[in-house]
Design an enzyme around this catalytic site. Sequence first.
Site, PDB file in Angstrom:
ATOM      1  N   THR A 186      11.226 -42.267 -24.538  1.00  0.00           N
ATOM      2  CA  THR A 186      11.323 -40.871 -24.098  1.00  0.00           C
ATOM      3  C   THR A 186      12.362 -40.828 -22.983  1.00  0.00           C
ATOM      4  OG1 THR A 186       9.635 -41.202 -22.425  1.00  0.00           O
ATOM      5  CG2 THR A 186       8.876 -40.449 -24.581  1.00  0.00           C
ATOM      6  N   GLU A 331       7.285 -38.525 -29.386  1.00  0.00           N
ATOM      7  CA  GLU A 331       5.959 -39.044 -29.698  1.00  0.00           C
ATOM      8  C   GLU A 331       5.455 -38.622 -31.075  1.00  0.00           C
ATOM      9  OE1 GLU A 331       6.981 -37.778 -26.870  1.00  0.00           O
ATOM     10  OE2 GLU A 331       6.057 -38.759 -25.130  1.00  0.00           O
ATOM     11  N   LYS A 444       4.697 -19.731 -12.413  1.00  0.00           N
ATOM     12  CA  LYS A 444       3.374 -19.227 -12.066  1.00  0.00           C
ATOM     13  C   LYS A 444       3.510 -18.218 -10.939  1.00  0.00           C
ATOM     14  CE  LYS A 444       1.101 -23.244 -13.867  1.00  0.00           C
ATOM     15  NZ  LYS A 444       1.688 -24.575 -13.833  1.00  0.00           N
ATOM     16  N   TRP A 449       1.349 -16.167 -15.745  1.00  0.00           N
ATOM     17  CA  TRP A 449       2.379 -17.104 -16.193  1.00  0.00           C
ATOM     18  C   TRP A 449       3.538 -16.363 -16.819  1.00  0.00           C
ATOM     19  CZ3 TRP A 449       0.236 -22.220 -18.657  1.00  0.00           C
ATOM     20  CH2 TRP A 449      -0.625 -22.833 -17.723  1.00  0.00           C
TER      21      TRP A 449
HETATM   22  P1  ADP Z   1      12.791 -35.260 -24.092  1.00  0.00           P
HETATM   23  O1  ADP Z   1      13.364 -33.881 -24.230  1.00  0.00           O
HETATM   24  O2  ADP Z   1      11.900 -35.407 -22.929  1.00  0.00           O
HETATM   25  O3  ADP Z   1      13.761 -36.330 -24.345  1.00  0.00           O
HETATM   26  P2  ADP Z   1      11.785 -34.985 -26.673  1.00  0.00           P
HETATM   27  O4  ADP Z   1      13.122 -35.007 -27.250  1.00  0.00           O
HETATM   28  O5  ADP Z   1      10.715 -35.716 -27.320  1.00  0.00           O
HETATM   29  O6  ADP Z   1      11.800 -35.491 -25.252  1.00  0.00           O
HETATM   30  O7  ADP Z   1      11.427 -33.474 -26.418  1.00  0.00           O
HETATM   31  C1  ADP Z   1      10.229 -32.920 -26.776  1.00  0.00           C
HETATM   32  C2  ADP Z   1      10.069 -31.605 -26.110  1.00  0.00           C
HETATM   33  O8  ADP Z   1      11.165 -30.747 -26.377  1.00  0.00           O
HETATM   34  C3  ADP Z   1       8.877 -30.842 -26.593  1.00  0.00           C
HETATM   35  O9  ADP Z   1       7.697 -31.292 -25.976  1.00  0.00           O
HETATM   36  C4  ADP Z   1       9.249 -29.423 -26.222  1.00  0.00           C
HETATM   37  O10 ADP Z   1       8.986 -29.150 -24.860  1.00  0.00           O
HETATM   38  C5  ADP Z   1      10.724 -29.406 -26.420  1.00  0.00           C
HETATM   39  N1  ADP Z   1      11.041 -28.833 -27.735  1.00  0.00           N
HETATM   40  C6  ADP Z   1      11.317 -29.459 -28.872  1.00  0.00           C
HETATM   41  N2  ADP Z   1      11.568 -28.600 -29.860  1.00  0.00           N
HETATM   42  C7  ADP Z   1      11.435 -27.363 -29.337  1.00  0.00           C
HETATM   43  C8  ADP Z   1      11.548 -26.040 -29.850  1.00  0.00           C
HETATM   44  N3  ADP Z   1      11.888 -25.781 -31.102  1.00  0.00           N
HETATM   45  N4  ADP Z   1      11.305 -25.018 -28.993  1.00  0.00           N
HETATM   46  C9  ADP Z   1      10.975 -25.233 -27.711  1.00  0.00           C
HETATM   47  N5  ADP Z   1      10.859 -26.442 -27.182  1.00  0.00           N
HETATM   48  C10 ADP Z   1      11.085 -27.506 -27.973  1.00  0.00           C
END
Ligand code: ADP
Length: 547
Positions: A186, A331, A444, A449
């Site tokens: 991640t 994940e 918040k 929210w």
């Molecule tokens: P990181 O961005 O931390 O590298 P990831 O690529 O796994 O990790 O990102 C996952 C996160 O990206 C999700 O938990 C969510 O917050 C955001 N995300 C992914 N797809 C979407 C979407 N279509 N709309 C809004 N948020 C999204």
Amino acid sequence: MLGLMQDVPLLVSSLIKHADRHHGDVEIVSRRVEGDIHRTTYRELHARARRLANALEALGVGMSDRVATLAWNGYRHMELYYGVAGKGAVVHTINPRLPAEQIAWITQHADDMLLFFDLTFLPIVEAIAAQCPTVKGWVAMTDAAHMPTAAAIPNLLCYEDLLAAQSERYEWPTFDERLASSMCYTSGTTGNPKGALYSHRSTLLHTFAVALPDALSFGARDAILPVVPMFHVNAWGIPYAAAMVGAKLVFPGPALDGKSLHALIEQEKVTVSAGVPTVWQGLLAHMEQNALRFSTMRRTIVGGAALPPAMLRTFEEKYGVTAIHAWGMTELSPVGTVCAPRPKHDDGAAEEQLRVKAKQGRAVFGVDMKIVDAAGKDLPWDGVAFGDLLVRGPWVVSGYFRGEGGDPLVTDAAGLAWFPTGDVATIDADGYMQITDRSKDVIKSGGEWISSIDIENVALSHPAVAMSACIGVAHPKWDERPLLVVVRKAGTSVTREEILRHYEGRVAKWQIPDDVAFVDAIPMGATGKMLKNRLREQFRDHRLPTA
Ligand code: ADP
């Protein structure tokens, strides 16, 4: 009584074997870091993956050993996907946009034995080589003619030489489908990055699911351009799904700007592409400036961050391209939901259809999801109640590599283990999930929210706004109030007042940002998403006019 069906393990190697046998002549086109366009086929790629497996064997790579990559989307990277995993080792894709110290830390945490890199990343390799004692060999993914000459790297190897020295004869071994096939960390915006470790089984099941018509809908008539990097959660599974269905693959290499992407899409008759919204922003801006069209592209999959309704509209109404909104995370291998309208939406007004398509979508089969309140109690699927989004399924993590971060799962009253996504969402009666926000980004304000995504989407519907980020800023009365950070489109001079006026009637009055700050650029993270924690830092002392 057990069923009487064959117990054939689900292995990554079966995908490339199938691709070779059933659509061996289908093309895989790559823009290379060397600058040219390279063409190969599934048959040739399979043969080279077998050579690679022999080379790995000769270098002492054994079962479950980790082999790292620092590479763009291209055929050599795909050979690594199959050659490494096929022989039972683990392909560990590293995001080259991470800071060098973090890359070094990750290679040590993962215990990477070899590291394969595109020439672009030579400076990173030179900077970290001395800090990576586990890495026994650094392989430049190029031929002898392009090998760096004066590089200060111990045990530097040449990819093409390694392959040339080996035979194509190699039988993919059969083993337990639960063994690890690939890993991805991640991005570690808070604390150290954590490793998600995918198995052959999880990868194959995810591949079946994403290829389905109401998911990413891939078939043999498609030419797929994954802009989403192969170092970002296996490019959303596209290198596997394309092999499963026999789609042509078009890899953009390092050229991700609007001009290069548009040229490649047209030249290679791409039918579908996939990437984060920021990439499409660049492409759409280039097309607008040069009055360009798409002649073959029909669909684009947008995920990783919320698809702004304004972008959805541009794709669909101006260019005739269906924009498919998808949600997922590292994940989750990564696909969790995809937004495909149902027949009942066909008769709705255009505005209503747009409202549905802007949602993150319905869970693909295999992913179970629910929303819960702060006490862990299930919330209704009414499209209004919002809470923490939990998921479970055979391609959702059960823990992180080396137990990092402890047990991430929570157990519900029925004894089922769920992975909390860190996202806040609503789910409507038809099962369409909509992300309200990341829990750490939600604003918040006096116990209420405010979704930063909603506020950004309104800003993006203003013709003079190129990018927008909404963050919470400390407020003496309301705890936090929204500040909108805006990048203007080139050549425009929109004012704070004009933007605030644009909110009237579009959101509730109390959700309208208290202030607008104009910046030249918004800091972006390694996966093409806005770094809101960096912005919060930058504007920590910002005094709102309402304070
Ligand atoms: P990181 O961005 O931390 O590298 P990831 O690529 O796994 O990790 O990102 C996952 C996160 O990206 C999700 O938990 C969510 O917050 C955001 N995300 C992914 N797809 C979407 C979407 N279509 N709309 C809004 N948020 C999204």
